[in-house]
Design a protein around this motif. Structure first.
Motif, PDB file in Angstrom:
ATOM      1  N   THR A 163      -2.548  10.752 -15.429  1.00 35.14           N
ATOM      2  CA  THR A 163      -2.834  10.625 -13.927  1.00 35.14           C
ATOM      3  C   THR A 163      -3.974  11.849 -13.686  1.00 35.14           C
ATOM      4  O   THR A 163      -4.795  11.606 -12.771  1.00 35.14           O
ATOM      5  CB  THR A 163      -1.484  11.216 -13.064  1.00 35.14           C
ATOM      6  N   SER A 183      -7.794  10.123  -2.247  1.00 41.38           N
ATOM      7  CA  SER A 183      -6.840   9.808  -3.184  1.00 41.38           C
ATOM      8  C   SER A 183      -6.013   8.677  -2.416  1.00 41.38           C
ATOM      9  O   SER A 183      -5.516   8.765  -1.325  1.00 41.38           O
ATOM     10  CB  SER A 183      -5.654  10.864  -3.460  1.00 41.38           C
ATOM     11  N   THR A 185      -2.583   6.551  -2.387  1.00 41.40           N
ATOM     12  CA  THR A 185      -1.281   7.003  -2.435  1.00 41.40           C
ATOM     13  C   THR A 185      -0.374   6.018  -1.713  1.00 41.40           C
ATOM     14  O   THR A 185      -0.961   5.256  -0.842  1.00 41.40           O
ATOM     15  CB  THR A 185      -0.928   8.291  -2.269  1.00 41.40           C
ATOM     16  N   SER A 187       3.202   7.490  -0.956  1.00 44.72           N
ATOM     17  CA  SER A 187       4.274   8.470  -0.974  1.00 44.72           C
ATOM     18  C   SER A 187       5.281   8.208  -0.118  1.00 44.72           C
ATOM     19  O   SER A 187       6.426   8.839  -0.102  1.00 44.72           O
ATOM     20  CB  SER A 187       3.814   9.651  -1.119  1.00 44.72           C
ATOM     21  N   MET A 194       4.582   8.072  -6.392  1.00 47.26           N
ATOM     22  CA  MET A 194       3.875   8.548  -5.436  1.00 47.26           C
ATOM     23  C   MET A 194       3.756   9.920  -5.295  1.00 47.26           C
ATOM     24  O   MET A 194       2.629  10.983  -5.035  1.00 47.26           O
ATOM     25  CB  MET A 194       3.288   7.654  -4.279  1.00 47.26           C
ATOM     26  N   TRP A 197       2.036  11.794  -7.935  1.00 47.43           N
ATOM     27  CA  TRP A 197       0.653  11.431  -7.777  1.00 47.43           C
ATOM     28  C   TRP A 197       0.112  12.374  -6.698  1.00 47.43           C
ATOM     29  O   TRP A 197      -0.746  13.100  -6.956  1.00 47.43           O
ATOM     30  CB  TRP A 197       0.553  10.124  -7.386  1.00 47.43           C
ATOM     31  N   ASP A 198       0.612  12.638  -5.895  1.00 46.23           N
ATOM     32  CA  ASP A 198       0.191  13.383  -4.753  1.00 46.23           C
ATOM     33  C   ASP A 198       0.273  14.961  -5.341  1.00 46.23           C
ATOM     34  O   ASP A 198      -0.574  15.910  -5.031  1.00 46.23           O
ATOM     35  CB  ASP A 198       0.972  13.547  -3.394  1.00 46.23           C
ATOM     36  N   VAL A 215      -6.556  12.215   1.685  1.00 42.57           N
ATOM     37  CA  VAL A 215      -5.389  11.233   1.230  1.00 42.57           C
ATOM     38  C   VAL A 215      -5.163  10.126   2.101  1.00 42.57           C
ATOM     39  O   VAL A 215      -4.744  10.527   3.177  1.00 42.57           O
ATOM     40  CB  VAL A 215      -4.087  12.245   0.929  1.00 42.57           C
ATOM     41  N   HIS A 217      -2.879   6.452   2.476  1.00 34.71           N
ATOM     42  CA  HIS A 217      -1.719   5.465   2.240  1.00 34.71           C
ATOM     43  C   HIS A 217      -2.500   4.245   1.855  1.00 34.71           C
ATOM     44  O   HIS A 217      -3.506   3.709   2.605  1.00 34.71           O
ATOM     45  CB  HIS A 217      -0.704   5.464   3.123  1.00 34.71           C
ATOM     46  N   SER A 238      -4.189   4.619  -8.646  1.00 35.11           N
ATOM     47  CA  SER A 238      -3.572   4.005  -9.731  1.00 35.11           C
ATOM     48  C   SER A 238      -3.821   2.748  -9.992  1.00 35.11           C
ATOM     49  O   SER A 238      -4.636   2.097  -9.526  1.00 35.11           O
ATOM     50  CB  SER A 238      -1.854   4.159  -9.306  1.00 35.11           C
TER      51      SER A 238
END
Length: 349
Positions: A163, A183, A185, A187, A194, A197-198, A215, A217, A238
């Protein structure tokens, strides 16, 4: 003069047509540049090979590929004859993981001469850095029971090492771009992978104070690709999220047939593999009408990875001049054949 030994796997469907066309373009720029040349070695691996031998590539295929500088792949898949999970895991993913190609890079930009299906694309220029070795595509899980009690489990595996590697690669790219990393995500829905990941993203970004970050979603990010793609520079995602975003990136460019990709072994311990995003398109295979631009642009990415940035830029410029002149295949609303597109790109070079 540098001589690069390239393993060529045309694969299936239109891969057998677009790969030779792209190789002609790459040989042309090599002659014009005069500082490098290619030695191409073809391997007939793919679904036809599977139907004859019962495997997508020989058992020692990975050892064979390690002898080459890079790998140039066309397309994989003949779903009417070979199930996709066999063709992909038996060749494409086997190479990606066997050669530790942990980073997948896919650009999407508004090319001169192309009309995006978006009403107001505003010259977007996005590069998606996709973690390429684990995540949602991890080979972990199983199936038990039958009938109404049958259960399927697919585990997503995220390691800190891989990652962080993808995120650092994205930040390094941003240094020579517009200095912004987004990024991807989810989460708020995936409660373990996630948020992890964050957390890694928040750690990594501290080492790059000169790079702006955001960031998003994944569902909102997909919508923003349509609504305001110009807002993005480098996106790190990802395995699954990056895969989805980059097909969408091809769509907003005008066709998935023009989208390139690189599977990178950034440590350069093993060869990297360069392949276009499009599939094997069996419905038009053999008709001479496939779009070779995705494969040619992929060749440009291979030149960049080899350090020949000027030659790569010349190829992309020739692609845009070709499109601007109206020479386009049917997926882009034109009537040109594959051969006509290839020849026009070479003429502009």
């Amino acid at each position: 003069m540098n001589t690069y030994k390239i393993a060529v796997i045309p694969g299936d469907g239109i891969g057998k047509e677009v790969v030779p066309a792209a190789i002609e373009v790459l040989d042309s720029i090599a002659k014009l540049d005069g500082n490098f040349k290619f030695e191409w070695t073809y391997f007939p691996w793919g679904c036809d090979y599977y139907l004859e031998h019962g495997e997508m590539m020989p058992g020692d295929g990975l050892e064979t590929l390690k002898q080459y500088d890079q790998i140039f792949l066309g397309a994989v898949g003949m779903p009417e004859l070979v199930p996709d999970h066999i063709s992909l895991w038996g060749l494409l993913i086997k190479i990606r993981r066997g050669m530790k190609q942990s980073i997948n890079v896919r650009p999407a930009k508004l090319l001169a001469g192309l009309q995006s299906p978006l009403k107001n694309p505003q010259n977007f220029d996005i590069t998606v850095v996709r973690e390429n070795s684990e995540g949602e595509y991890s080979d972990s899980g199983g199936r038990i029971h039958t009938g109404e009690d049958e259960i399927a489990i697919q585990n997503a595996i995220f390691t800190r090492k891989r990652t962080e590697r993808a995120m650092r690669y994205a930040f390094e790219l941003a240094k020579s771009s517009r200095k912004h990393v987004t990024s991807a995500t989810k989460s708020n829905g995936l409660t373990y992978s996630m948020p992890f990941w964050d957390e890694v993203f928040n750690v990594v970004k501290k080492d790059y104070p000169e790079i702006d970050t955001s960031v998003q979603h994944i569902d909102a990010l997909a919508a923003f690709f349509v609504m305001k793609p110009q807002a993005f520079d480098i996106i790190v995602a990802s395995n699954l999220f990056g895969d989805i975003l980059t097909d969408l990136g091809g769509a907003i460019m005008g066709s998935i047939g023009i989208a390139p990709a690189a599977n990178l072994n950034i440590e350069r311990e093993y060869p990297s593999m360069f392949e276009p995003v499009h599939g094997s398109a069996p419905d038009i295979a053999g008709l001479g009408i496939a779009n070779p631009i995705g494969q040619i642009w992929t060749g440009k990415m291979m030149l960049d990875f080899l350090g020949h940035y000027h030659a790569g830029t010349r190829i992309l410029t020739a692609i845009e001049k070709t499109l601007s002149s109206g020479v386009k295949t049917g997926d882009l609303g034109g009537t040109a054949t594959l051969e006509e597109v290839k020849n026009t790109v070479i003429n502009y070079l």
